[in-house]
Structures are given as C-alpha cells and as structure tokens.
Design a protein around this motif. Structure first.
Motif, PDB file in Angstrom:
ATOM      1  N   ALA A  14      -1.878   8.652  -3.898  1.00 42.91           N
ATOM      2  CA  ALA A  14      -3.076   7.914  -3.481  1.00 42.91           C
ATOM      3  C   ALA A  14      -4.167   8.038  -4.544  1.00 42.91           C
ATOM      4  O   ALA A  14      -4.748   7.031  -4.979  1.00 42.91           O
ATOM      5  CB  ALA A  14      -3.578   8.427  -2.133  1.00 42.91           C
ATOM      6  N   ALA A  18      -5.215   5.072  -7.236  1.00 46.05           N
ATOM      7  CA  ALA A  18      -6.603   4.614  -7.145  1.00 46.05           C
ATOM      8  C   ALA A  18      -7.324   4.828  -8.470  1.00 46.05           C
ATOM      9  O   ALA A  18      -8.095   3.974  -8.920  1.00 46.05           O
ATOM     10  CB  ALA A  18      -7.327   5.345  -6.020  1.00 46.05           C
ATOM     11  N   VAL A 189     -14.364   9.629  -4.411  1.00 41.92           N
ATOM     12  CA  VAL A 189     -13.263   9.108  -3.613  1.00 41.92           C
ATOM     13  C   VAL A 189     -12.486  10.295  -3.040  1.00 41.92           C
ATOM     14  O   VAL A 189     -11.923  11.107  -3.783  1.00 41.92           O
ATOM     15  CB  VAL A 189     -12.326   8.215  -4.453  1.00 41.92           C
ATOM     16  N   ALA A 191      -9.493  11.487  -1.712  1.00 41.05           N
ATOM     17  CA  ALA A 191      -8.057  11.237  -1.598  1.00 41.05           C
ATOM     18  C   ALA A 191      -7.313  12.566  -1.513  1.00 41.05           C
ATOM     19  O   ALA A 191      -6.254  12.743  -2.110  1.00 41.05           O
ATOM     20  CB  ALA A 191      -7.562  10.418  -2.789  1.00 41.05           C
ATOM     21  N   PRO A 307      -4.503   4.369   8.174  1.00 37.54           N
ATOM     22  CA  PRO A 307      -5.271   5.021   7.110  1.00 37.54           C
ATOM     23  C   PRO A 307      -6.773   4.813   7.252  1.00 37.54           C
ATOM     24  O   PRO A 307      -7.239   3.876   7.917  1.00 37.54           O
ATOM     25  CB  PRO A 307      -4.734   4.354   5.840  1.00 37.54           C
ATOM     26  N   VAL A 309      -9.921   4.064   5.019  1.00 35.80           N
ATOM     27  CA  VAL A 309     -10.239   3.575   3.675  1.00 35.80           C
ATOM     28  C   VAL A 309     -11.562   2.813   3.733  1.00 35.80           C
ATOM     29  O   VAL A 309     -11.670   1.788   4.408  1.00 35.80           O
ATOM     30  CB  VAL A 309      -9.129   2.646   3.139  1.00 35.80           C
ATOM     31  N   TRP A 320     -13.674   7.164   1.561  1.00 37.47           N
ATOM     32  CA  TRP A 320     -12.476   7.748   2.161  1.00 37.47           C
ATOM     33  C   TRP A 320     -11.228   6.994   1.700  1.00 37.47           C
ATOM     34  O   TRP A 320     -11.176   5.764   1.726  1.00 37.47           O
ATOM     35  CB  TRP A 320     -12.548   7.669   3.679  1.00 37.47           C
ATOM     36  N   LEU A 321     -10.206   7.758   1.315  1.00 42.81           N
ATOM     37  CA  LEU A 321      -8.877   7.217   1.023  1.00 42.81           C
ATOM     38  C   LEU A 321      -7.881   8.245   1.564  1.00 42.81           C
ATOM     39  O   LEU A 321      -7.295   9.029   0.831  1.00 42.81           O
ATOM     40  CB  LEU A 321      -8.701   6.993  -0.480  1.00 42.81           C
ATOM     41  N   GLN A 324      -2.973   8.515   5.314  1.00 42.21           N
ATOM     42  CA  GLN A 324      -1.854   7.598   5.071  1.00 42.21           C
ATOM     43  C   GLN A 324      -0.588   7.984   5.837  1.00 42.21           C
ATOM     44  O   GLN A 324       0.368   7.212   5.892  1.00 42.21           O
ATOM     45  CB  GLN A 324      -1.533   7.528   3.568  1.00 42.21           C
ATOM     46  N   LEU A 335      -3.568   0.060  -1.263  1.00 39.18           N
ATOM     47  CA  LEU A 335      -4.786   0.808  -0.991  1.00 39.18           C
ATOM     48  C   LEU A 335      -5.557   1.111  -2.273  1.00 39.18           C
ATOM     49  O   LEU A 335      -6.783   1.203  -2.253  1.00 39.18           O
ATOM     50  CB  LEU A 335      -4.453   2.089  -0.235  1.00 39.18           C
ATOM     51  N   THR A 339      -9.340   0.057  -2.813  1.00 36.21           N
ATOM     52  CA  THR A 339     -10.343   1.040  -3.230  1.00 36.21           C
ATOM     53  C   THR A 339     -11.162   0.516  -4.403  1.00 36.21           C
ATOM     54  O   THR A 339     -12.399   0.610  -4.420  1.00 36.21           O
ATOM     55  CB  THR A 339      -9.665   2.364  -3.603  1.00 36.21           C
ATOM     56  N   LEU A 358      -9.196  -0.377   8.945  1.00 35.54           N
ATOM     57  CA  LEU A 358      -9.089   0.737   8.000  1.00 35.54           C
ATOM     58  C   LEU A 358     -10.393   1.496   7.841  1.00 35.54           C
ATOM     59  O   LEU A 358     -10.387   2.687   7.479  1.00 35.54           O
ATOM     60  CB  LEU A 358      -8.671   0.204   6.615  1.00 35.54           C
TER      61      LEU A 358
END
Length: 366
Positions: A14, A18, A189, A191, A307, A309, A320-321, A324, A335, A339, A358
């Motif tokens: 992820a 990204a 981010v 992740a 998820p 996101v 937010w990421l 999943q 995704l 992002t 999401l």
C-alpha cells in the motif's frame, strides 16, 4: 524535486505503490519500521487476483486495478493463470448464492466436473461449485519491487529501520520523528497496516476501529505429480472455512482463520492449523502429511470490511490508506492512484458513491 512534501508511513505494498504514484508530482519519503519493505502482510499474501472477491466496493477496486496489474503500471504484467474453484457442501448453498450475487464471469458446474479439474476432491461431499477462470496469480515481489523502482526513478525515497515515534502538527504541516531523524511534511499518508490506528493516536486522532486478524497457512506435499498439482486452480470452501492453492508442486493450505490479534509479527496457532487441515481433509481424498512449514500474516479490517482512504476530517493533511484486509495486494494500484488524486488535487477515477464508502468521514469519531 518540487511539489508538496509527503511522508508515507508504512512500506508494504500500500505505502510503496502510493509512494510511486505520489512521486510524479510530490517530494515523497516512505518510512518503514522493518529492515526491508513488505515484511508483514505483503510478504505473506496468498498472492491472488480474484475479481469477485470482497464486497461491492472492493469489487469496484478490483476491476479498477486490473489494467495496472496487467501491465499498465510497470510495463509488464504481474499476473499469471490460476483460476478459483469455490465449493459448497449441502449446508453452504446460501453462502454460494451470496458469493454469486453481483459476480461476473462465474461458471457453475457439478462436483464431478470439478473433480476433473482437481482430481483429489470428494464428489460425494460437494453439493455445488462455481469456477472463476479469470482468477490469476499475482507475482507480489515483482509488483512490490517494481513499484519501489518506479518511486525511486521519480525521486522518492525509502527509509527502512525507521519506526515513527512522534507525529504532530507543526504550523501548516507535520513534524515526524522516525529512525532518529526529524522530517517535515505537508501531508502524512497513514499506510501503516495493522498499526494504522496507533499512528493516528500519535497524531492525537481517534481510531477508526481497525482490527488486525491473523491468517495462517501451511505448505504440504500431496501424492499427485507436481506438474499436475501446479495446473490446479485455487480451491476451497465458498463459506471461507479453508482453501488450498498450488505452490511449487505442493499445496498451500489455509484454515481461513480471522482471529483478532495485537499488531505484531504474526505466528500461527497449532490448534487453528489442525482444525483447518481437518476441514480440508474432509473434502479431499489424499492423506495428510506433516507440513514442510507454516506461517501467518495479518489482515486488518474496520467494521464494514471496506478500506479507509481519504483525508481525515479532524486533521488537515492527515490521509488514511488503511483497512485493506485481505485485499491489499490486488487493490493496491487502484488505491495508490486514488491516493495521488486526492492528495494532489487530481480527479479520482472512482465514482462518488465509492469515494464516500471509502472515506474516513463515514465513521462517528470524537
């Protein structure tokens, strides 16, 4: 380098994908706690692309990611032929109908037809079968390393052995302490996989209710010739109580467990593995032998198994990421593109309903 400064916390697929997407128009640094990227969930994935896997939102993401996985992202496909055979016993017919609802590309067949594909199946135990011929293997390492190369070619950097120890708003941006260094960023981010709620807590933000769940597997030999086994599709219970996938002429067998655990380096539970192997053995006509090895990984979910996101409505620049679950590898390109669009002011490829499903704004948080 130009554009906003973005720090991505988490070096799994992820975060790395990204980072690659963001690095086209931003100054990107990815922080990873472990000595190498992809150590936890990414490196322990079942490595499958199943278009009909997951809820309606995830199926949209699966479809969106397809062209990228087929070569649009890295210039070469990371997919290979496999197929997925979902089996239903008499008590699992409702689960089969639920799985088929809203699906596409499924082929219904009898137990005897399924046994022509996977000859070890016990036809007397099987009530119905659906086959997804388009399900494919994913070369996860090629995808991860390809995204990492792409990110670096675009000027992004990866810092390993860099756990985040402090995270706070600093004027209009963020101040991050990680691996003994201090970084500043316009956007963070999150992740961080199983640790995403803990990263939010460092930033003074309430959690989204992320629950890491263990998924275990073993690798076991079967008496069939390795070449024959290698041609089999993934096969398993449509109710998700076990599944098996060819791996190097042997079978990777999972009890499909989802036991809540604390974030960490996951290890399998022997009793859970034994129960899963027993469920597997009831549906096949092969002797069980001692597995060559076993392992476990983490799949992290929020309550709706969709998820998370998007920008946090409680903190400007905190993205937010996360969440999943077991879909992170196959949805990563979709995704990552989302992002980049949301962080850099682009136009998302997804429809408004999917974006709302999401978004972290869907949670009632303090």
């Amino acid at each position: 380098m130009s554009g906003p400064r973005i720090v991505v916390i988490g070096g799994g697929i992820a975060g790395i994908s990204a980072g690659a997407a963001l690095a086209s128009d931003a100054q990107v640094t990815v922080l990873e706690t472990e000595p190498q990227p992809g150590y936890h969930s990414t490196g322990r994935s079942a490595a499958l692309y199943i278009r009909n896997y997951g809820n309606a939102v995830l199926r949209v993401l699966n479809a969106t990611a397809g062209p990228a996985l087929e070569g649009g992202l890295l210039g070469e496909s990371v997919l290979g032929p496999r197929g997925a055979l979902m089996l239903a016993g008499p008590e699992e017919m409702a689960a089969l109908e639920d799985y088929a609802a809203g699906s596409s590309g499924l082929e219904r067949m009898t137990a005897r037809e399924a046994a022509e594909i996977v000859p070890i199946l016990r036809v007397e135990r099987i009530e119905a079968v659906v086959l997804e011929r388009d399900a494919q293997d994913i070369d996860v390492d090629r995808l991860l390393q390809g995204c990492l190369r792409l990110m670096r070619q675009r000027g992004g950097t990866l810092m390993t052995g860099a756990p985040v120890t402090a995270l706070a708003r600093d004027g209009a941006g963020w101040r991050i302490e990680a691996g003994g260094e201090v970084l500043t960023a316009d956007i963070v981010v999150n992740a961080a996989g199983a640790w995403a709620d803990r990263v939010a807590a460092l930033a003074g933000l309430p959690p989204v209710g992320l629950v890491p769940k263990r998924r275990s597997a073993v690798l076991m030999a079967v008496p069939n010739p390795a070449e024959e086994v290698g041609r089999w599709p993934l096969f398993g219970s449509v109710a998700d109580t076990w599944y098996a996938k060819p791996d190097g002429g042997r079978l990777m067998i999972s009890p499909a467990d989802e036991d809540p655990v604390e974030p960490g380096d996951a290890w399998p539970d022997d009793m859970v593995l034994a129960e899963g192997l027993d469920r597997f053995s009831q549906m096949v006509d092969v002797p069980l032998v001692r597995p060559s090895h076993s392992w476990a990984g983490l799949r992290s979910f929020v309550a709706d198994k969709t998820p998370v996101v998007g920008m946090d409505p409680l903190a400007p620049g905190f993205f937010w990421l996360a969440g999943q679950g077991g879909y992170g590898v196959q949805t990563a390109p979709a995704l990552a593109a989302l992002t980049a669009a949301l962080c850099l002011g682009g136009r998302p490829a997804l429809d408004a309903d999917t974006l709302a499903a999401l978004s972290p704004e869907r949670f009632a948080r303090g």
